[in-house]
Write a protein that holds these residues in place. Structure first.
Motif, PDB file in Angstrom:
ATOM      1  N   VAL A  91       3.444 -42.189  18.877  1.00  0.00           N
ATOM      2  CA  VAL A  91       2.962 -40.822  18.352  1.00  0.00           C
ATOM      3  C   VAL A  91       1.837 -41.274  17.519  1.00  0.00           C
ATOM      4  CG1 VAL A  91       3.500 -38.699  17.292  1.00  0.00           C
ATOM      5  CG2 VAL A  91       5.098 -39.812  18.975  1.00  0.00           C
ATOM      6  N   ILE A 147       5.329 -28.368  18.048  1.00  0.00           N
ATOM      7  CA  ILE A 147       4.969 -29.863  17.652  1.00  0.00           C
ATOM      8  C   ILE A 147       3.734 -30.109  18.617  1.00  0.00           C
ATOM      9  CG2 ILE A 147       6.490 -31.040  19.381  1.00  0.00           C
ATOM     10  CD1 ILE A 147       5.961 -32.445  15.635  1.00  0.00           C
ATOM     11  N   VAL A 203       1.323 -33.201  21.705  1.00  0.00           N
ATOM     12  CA  VAL A 203       1.458 -34.487  20.997  1.00  0.00           C
ATOM     13  C   VAL A 203       0.726 -35.637  21.900  1.00  0.00           C
ATOM     14  CG1 VAL A 203       3.380 -36.297  20.852  1.00  0.00           C
ATOM     15  CG2 VAL A 203       3.928 -33.751  20.594  1.00  0.00           C
ATOM     16  N   THR A 210       0.205 -35.290  16.180  1.00  0.00           N
ATOM     17  CA  THR A 210       0.847 -33.972  16.774  1.00  0.00           C
ATOM     18  C   THR A 210       0.099 -32.677  16.274  1.00  0.00           C
ATOM     19  OG1 THR A 210       2.160 -33.914  14.895  1.00  0.00           O
ATOM     20  CG2 THR A 210       3.145 -35.241  16.502  1.00  0.00           C
TER      21      THR A 210
END
Length: 128
Positions: free
Chosen positions: A82, A72, A75, A85
Motif C-alpha cells: 500500500v 479507505i 487504495v 489510501t
C-alpha cells in the motif's frame, strides 16, 4: 517494471465524465493511465461496482476494507504494498512510484501528413 494496482471506490465509470458532473480528478487519472499505457506501462484498475471479486481476492485490500471500511478507497498498491489510501497519486507521485520519466505522462500529438506534391493543393487538376 513496477506493478501498480488501483482499487477504486464504487462508481459508475472510471473516467469521471458520467453522472451529473465531471470529476476532474478522475478525468486526470484516466488521462494519466491512458498516457502510461501508450508508453507501455500497464496499471491495473478495479472498480468496487464492476469488479467486486478483485477486492475479495486481494488479501491486502480485503483486510483494509474489513478494518477501515470503504472510506479507505481509493487504495493504490505498488508491488503489493500500500503506497496511498483515500486519494489518487499526483502526477509527480505516479512518476516516483513507477520510477518513470515525466515525459510518459505527456500527451503525444502526431502531426498529420498529406501525400500530395508540394506545389499542389491536392485537388484534381490542381484547382479547387
Amino acid at each position: 517494471m513496477k506493478k501498480m494496482i488501483i482499487f477504486d471506490p464504487a462508481m459508475c465509470c472510471s473516467t469521471g465524465v458520467c453522472g451529473p458532473g465531471v470529476d476532474p480528478e478522475l478525468l486526470r487519472v484516466a488521462t494519466v493511465l491512458n498516457n502510461l499505457k501508450s508508453n507501455g506501462v500497464m496499471v491495473e484498475r478495479y472498480n468496487l461496482t464492476s469488479n467486486p471479486q478483485a477486492f475479495v481476492d486481494n488479501k491486502i485490500i480485503n483486510e483494509l476494507l474489513n478494518s477501515d471500511g470503504v472510506d479507505i478507497l481509493p487504495v493504490i498498491l505498488v508491488d503489493n504494498k500500500v503506497v496511498k489510501t483515500k486519494g489518487y497519486p499526483t502526477n509527480e507521485e505516479f512518476c516516483a512510484l513507477l520510477d518513470i520519466p515525466e515525459d510518459y505522462l505527456k500527451v503525444a500529438i502526431k502531426k498529420a501528413t498529406l501525400n500530395v506534391k508540394p506545389k499542389s493543393c491536392g485537388c484534381k487538376g490542381g484547382c479547387c
